[in-house]
Design an enzyme around this catalytic site. Structure first.
Site, PDB file in Angstrom:
ATOM      1  N   HIS A  76       0.816  -1.292   0.015  1.00 36.02           N
ATOM      2  CA  HIS A  76      -0.311   0.149  -0.128  1.00 36.02           C
ATOM      3  C   HIS A  76       0.978   1.354  -0.048  1.00 36.02           C
ATOM      4  O   HIS A  76       0.552   2.245  -0.656  1.00 36.02           O
ATOM      5  CB  HIS A  76      -1.021  -0.087   0.939  1.00 36.02           C
ATOM      6  CG  HIS A  76      -1.881  -1.080   1.265  1.00 36.02           C
ATOM      7  ND1 HIS A  76      -2.718  -1.588   2.239  1.00 36.02           N
ATOM      8  CD2 HIS A  76      -2.207  -2.153   0.281  1.00 36.02           C
ATOM      9  CE1 HIS A  76      -3.177  -2.570   2.075  1.00 36.02           C
ATOM     10  NE2 HIS A  76      -3.192  -2.902   0.700  1.00 36.02           N
ATOM     11  N   HIS A 233      -9.459  -1.538  -4.482  1.00 37.53           N
ATOM     12  CA  HIS A 233      -8.435  -1.900  -3.786  1.00 37.53           C
ATOM     13  C   HIS A 233      -7.693  -2.734  -4.522  1.00 37.53           C
ATOM     14  O   HIS A 233      -6.160  -2.974  -4.241  1.00 37.53           O
ATOM     15  CB  HIS A 233      -8.819  -2.665  -2.425  1.00 37.53           C
ATOM     16  CG  HIS A 233      -7.649  -2.689  -1.352  1.00 37.53           C
ATOM     17  ND1 HIS A 233      -7.103  -1.769  -1.015  1.00 37.53           N
ATOM     18  CD2 HIS A 233      -6.918  -3.802  -1.305  1.00 37.53           C
ATOM     19  CE1 HIS A 233      -5.907  -2.111  -0.251  1.00 37.53           C
ATOM     20  NE2 HIS A 233      -5.790  -3.615  -0.380  1.00 37.53           N
ATOM     21  N   ASP A 237      -3.537  -2.553  -4.899  1.00 38.42           N
ATOM     22  CA  ASP A 237      -2.595  -3.722  -4.799  1.00 38.42           C
ATOM     23  C   ASP A 237      -1.687  -4.173  -6.027  1.00 38.42           C
ATOM     24  O   ASP A 237      -0.504  -4.239  -5.902  1.00 38.42           O
ATOM     25  CB  ASP A 237      -3.133  -4.882  -4.178  1.00 38.42           C
ATOM     26  CG  ASP A 237      -3.549  -5.168  -2.732  1.00 38.42           C
ATOM     27  OD1 ASP A 237      -3.145  -4.282  -2.042  1.00 38.42           O
ATOM     28  OD2 ASP A 237      -4.737  -5.556  -2.338  1.00 38.42           O
ATOM     29  N   HIS A 260      -1.713 -11.510  -4.839  1.00 33.87           N
ATOM     30  CA  HIS A 260      -0.335 -11.253  -4.552  1.00 33.87           C
ATOM     31  C   HIS A 260       0.742 -12.187  -5.170  1.00 33.87           C
ATOM     32  O   HIS A 260       1.660 -11.889  -5.923  1.00 33.87           O
ATOM     33  CB  HIS A 260       0.099 -11.021  -3.167  1.00 33.87           C
ATOM     34  CG  HIS A 260      -0.448  -9.863  -2.583  1.00 33.87           C
ATOM     35  ND1 HIS A 260      -0.183  -8.553  -3.044  1.00 33.87           N
ATOM     36  CD2 HIS A 260      -1.351  -9.668  -1.551  1.00 33.87           C
ATOM     37  CE1 HIS A 260      -1.128  -7.638  -2.245  1.00 33.87           C
ATOM     38  NE2 HIS A 260      -1.686  -8.194  -1.366  1.00 33.87           N
TER      39      HIS A 260
HETATM   40 ZN   LIG Z   1      -4.110  -4.270  -0.330  1.00 30.77          ZN
END
Ligand SMILES: [Zn+2]
Length: 281
Positions: A76, A233, A237, A260
């Site tokens: 972030h 969001h 990311d 991720h």
């Molecule tokens: Zn995040």
């Protein structure tokens, strides 16, 4: 277009989402061609460059490790730096995890704004994508292909009345990150949070730093910041993780149900694919 860094040093404090530890964070101007470098002031100023080569694990957050020294949940803050157009910055911290703040990049954006941005003498470098590269992991799909700008097309699909299928095409241009992406908060499901707590994670998590979803609603009493805050969001990311390429990207990312680990796999494949990218000024 030249490289930039912060005009002044600036500090904040907060708590780590997964470890629950208190951390002091200090952002400092850095010379041209530094990129972003994390500095563990609690460990003799040990440096961990924000680079894809140091990704160690990335299940619930992106964790970097160099010579056994760990730096957790960097995405972030990196998203805020990239989103603000800062190229070079030292990020000093005195603990293992970047503070979660309100679960978005908003506080970091405000810090960077109040520090100010200074132009440097060297031309900005970009990683330009030259051919399409894609990865697939258990129904999660992600690709990057040539474009003369940085753009992200993202789709998420969660069986929850507040989410279901959300898609957004984000184009990185002046100020668009702050307006459309920066304040979108991280989110989690109550069943997932119980699991995380059992694994000794999410110890710093609260309704002040995440949207917490129950099977048919949410625990937070304040409203969503965008109706599609969730997909925003995810884009936040992606921008934060792709900052680990070390310079801004010219290319179009398409992500379907990414996370991720998929981001890391795509970066690694892109970097290893011969003729897939070049550095331009
Ligand atoms: Zn995040």
């Amino acid at each position: 277009m030249n490289q930039t860094t912060l005009a002044n040093e600036i500090s904040t404090t907060g708590v780590g989402l997964h470890t629950g530890v208190d951390v002091n964070l200090n952002l400092k101007p850095a010379p041209e061609n530094t990129g972003y470098i994390f500095v563990r002031t609690d460990l003799d100023n040990f440096e961990i460059p924000a680079s894809a080569e140091y990704i160690s694990h990335c299940s619930y957050a992106t964790t970097l490790m160099r010579r056994g020294v760990v730096l957790s949940t960097c995405e972030h803050l990196l998203s805020a730096l990239r989103g603000s157009g800062v190229d070079n910055c030292f990020i000093e911290l005195d603990n293992i995890e970047i503070p979660i703040m309100d679960g978005s990049s908003e506080d970091f954006l405000e810090l960077i704004r109040s520090a100010g941005i200074a132009e440097q003498d060297s031309a900005r470098r970009f990683l330009r994508v030259l051919k399409k590269v894609e990865v697939e992991q258990n129904g999660r799909l992600m690709s990057i292909e040539p474009s003369d700008r940085f753009e992200i097309e993202c789709v998420i699909d969660f069986p929850h009345p507040f989410i279901n299928r959300q898609s957004l095409h984000f184009v990185f241009e002046n100020g668009s990150f702050g307006r459309e992406i920066g304040s979108a908060r991280t989110f989690g499901f109550t069943h997932e949070i119980e699991m995380l707590r059992k694994a000794n994670l999410a110890r710093g998590g609260s309704l002040d730093n995440a949207i917490v979803l129950t099977p048919d609603g949410m625990l937070n009493e304040t409203p969503l910041r965008f109706e599609d805050e969730f997909v925003r969001h995810k884009i936040l990311d992606i921008i934060g993780d792709f900052a680990l390429l070390g310079m801004p990207v010219l290319g179009k990312i398409t992500a379907e149900k990414s996370g991720h680990a998929v981001h890391a796999a795509l970066m690694s494949k892109l970097l290893k694919t011969e003729g897939a990218w070049e550095i331009v000024k």
